[in-house]
Design an enzyme around this catalytic site. Sequence first.
Site, PDB file in Angstrom:
ATOM      1  N   TYR A   1     -14.517 -26.376  -2.877  1.00 11.46           N
ATOM      2  CA  TYR A   1     -14.489 -27.413  -1.836  1.00 11.46           C
ATOM      3  C   TYR A   1     -15.695 -27.304  -0.890  1.00 11.46           C
ATOM      4  O   TYR A   1     -15.622 -27.754   0.262  1.00 11.46           O
ATOM      5  CB  TYR A   1     -13.189 -27.329  -1.044  1.00 11.46           C
ATOM      6  CG  TYR A   1     -11.981 -27.780  -1.838  1.00 11.46           C
ATOM      7  CD1 TYR A   1     -11.708 -29.135  -2.019  1.00 11.46           C
ATOM      8  CD2 TYR A   1     -11.133 -26.857  -2.438  1.00 11.46           C
ATOM      9  CE1 TYR A   1     -10.605 -29.556  -2.756  1.00 11.46           C
ATOM     10  CE2 TYR A   1     -10.024 -27.264  -3.178  1.00 11.46           C
ATOM     11  CZ  TYR A   1      -9.774 -28.612  -3.333  1.00 11.46           C
ATOM     12  OH  TYR A   1      -8.685 -29.032  -4.075  1.00 11.46           O
TER      13      TYR A   1
ATOM     14  N   ASN B   1       0.823  -1.207   0.000  1.00 12.46           N
ATOM     15  CA  ASN B   1       0.000   0.000   0.000  1.00 12.46           C
ATOM     16  C   ASN B   1       0.856   1.256   0.000  1.00 12.46           C
ATOM     17  O   ASN B   1       0.570   2.219  -0.705  1.00 12.46           O
ATOM     18  CB  ASN B   1      -0.916   0.007   1.232  1.00 12.46           C
ATOM     19  CG  ASN B   1      -2.351  -0.316   0.890  1.00 12.46           C
ATOM     20  OD1 ASN B   1      -2.723  -0.330  -0.268  1.00 12.46           O
ATOM     21  ND2 ASN B   1      -3.158  -0.584   1.904  1.00 12.46           N
TER      22      ASN B   1
ATOM     23  N   HIS C   1      -3.267   3.268  -2.123  1.00 10.56           N
ATOM     24  CA  HIS C   1      -4.460   2.537  -1.684  1.00 10.56           C
ATOM     25  C   HIS C   1      -5.323   2.010  -2.832  1.00 10.56           C
ATOM     26  O   HIS C   1      -5.877   0.904  -2.719  1.00 10.56           O
ATOM     27  CB  HIS C   1      -5.295   3.417  -0.752  1.00 10.56           C
ATOM     28  CG  HIS C   1      -4.646   3.630   0.572  1.00 10.56           C
ATOM     29  ND1 HIS C   1      -4.545   2.640   1.519  1.00 10.56           N
ATOM     30  CD2 HIS C   1      -4.034   4.728   1.109  1.00 10.56           C
ATOM     31  CE1 HIS C   1      -3.917   3.100   2.591  1.00 10.56           C
ATOM     32  NE2 HIS C   1      -3.592   4.375   2.371  1.00 10.56           N
TER      33      HIS C   1
ATOM     34  N   GLU D   1      -6.595  -6.757   5.533  1.00 12.15           N
ATOM     35  CA  GLU D   1      -6.089  -7.694   4.529  1.00 12.15           C
ATOM     36  C   GLU D   1      -6.204  -9.136   4.990  1.00 12.15           C
ATOM     37  O   GLU D   1      -5.547 -10.028   4.462  1.00 12.15           O
ATOM     38  CB  GLU D   1      -4.616  -7.375   4.202  1.00 12.15           C
ATOM     39  CG  GLU D   1      -3.639  -7.622   5.329  1.00 12.15           C
ATOM     40  CD  GLU D   1      -3.441  -6.397   6.224  1.00 12.15           C
ATOM     41  OE1 GLU D   1      -2.370  -6.314   6.846  1.00 12.15           O
ATOM     42  OE2 GLU D   1      -4.325  -5.525   6.291  1.00 12.15           O
TER      43      GLU D   1
ATOM     44  N   ASP E   1      -6.454  -1.779  -2.955  1.00 15.25           N
ATOM     45  CA  ASP E   1      -7.839  -2.262  -3.038  1.00 15.25           C
ATOM     46  C   ASP E   1      -7.995  -3.280  -4.165  1.00 15.25           C
ATOM     47  O   ASP E   1      -8.682  -4.310  -4.005  1.00 15.25           O
ATOM     48  CB  ASP E   1      -8.788  -1.084  -3.268  1.00 15.25           C
ATOM     49  CG  ASP E   1      -8.915  -0.186  -2.041  1.00 15.25           C
ATOM     50  OD1 ASP E   1      -8.486  -0.627  -0.957  1.00 15.25           O
ATOM     51  OD2 ASP E   1      -9.432   0.935  -2.184  1.00 15.25           O
TER      52      ASP E   1
END
Length: 386
Positions: free
Chosen positions: A292, A266, A271, A302, A275
């Site tokens: 699955y 970042n 930013h 994050e 994102d």
Amino acid sequence: MQAMKRGGARQDWLLRMGAEVEAAHERAYGAMRIVHLRQTILVGLAVYNVYNLTSFYLMADIQFWTVFLRLCVLTPGSLLIFCLVPRLPAAWRELILLPGVMVASLLPLFLLWLSQSPLATYTIGELPLTLVFGNMLLVLRFRYAVPFTVITCGVAMLVVSTRAGIDPALQFPFFVQIVTGSFLTLYANWHVERVRCRSYLAEYDARSRADRAERLGDRLRDLSRTDTLTGIANRGHLDETLAGWLEDGSDVLVMMVDVDHFKAYNDLLGHPAGDECLKLVAQRLADYARYYDGFAARYGGEEFTLIFQMDAANGGSFLADRVVKAVRTLAIPHPARSDGLSVVTVSAGFAGTQAGLPRTAGTLLARADQALYEAKRQGRDRSRAA
């Protein structure tokens, strides 16, 4: 779709609803309409043949033809329509009724015109009954009731005016009776169709508003359970799903996944780039979890959480290693790393339900988070078990 115009009666002068609404009406009430038509045809046919008895007195000169035409022409035709009604599409079903009632109304008029009996004029009384049958019992659609009534009325007036043996002084009263009877039965048919259209349009509108409200509610609920940045489930949806799985008594595997060196990413790229990176990682994790039969959510920042209904001892390491590899193969450039790698990677820690430990969401998440911390402490881009 040619929608019904709002305002007033909200239908055109033939009282026809739009094609889409007609189709919805057919789905809702088509079966009832078929039952009604078949029952009415049988009842009408039985009553119609009763007039073979009156013909014996009123049309003795053509008694054979009255019985023959009713039993050998009209009856088989009516039974054919009876059999076809449930087998035809709605439009053809309504259309096929028109020739049937036309024959039923014109046959007595033909017999009246054919007979030379001085009492035959009294059979004119059958005319209003056939009009009542077609317009008010069968309830022909108004667009078919109009030609049925107009043709029947016109032929009846023609027979009265041309048949020999009818007192000319009676012609005008007969005309008045024929016209008023035709008008009243047609008006009754129009009124029934008008009520049908209005009632169903009101029902259709109410159902449409309810459906729209339900869809809006579903969208709002989905939005409240979706992370606005990544588009996958949010923390609230995760808590709800995890609690439900634990209540079911299933084995549950919880995996905490964290993007490695994301702050450095970042700081260097900004930013907006951060994102976009989170969106790509989130989509890959969601696809992987779905493959699955699992569930993926953004836990915060994050960090992501994946849950699966399986025993951690048998499948945890396999799934966690594959998660790490799946993100690495995205090959998202990460120029700010200082550990020799140049792509975005993740670290993962997992924990599962097991005997002797509390079956709570908080315990599982804490154990998986501790395993994640251990994976990051040992160098990142790897997975560890609790």
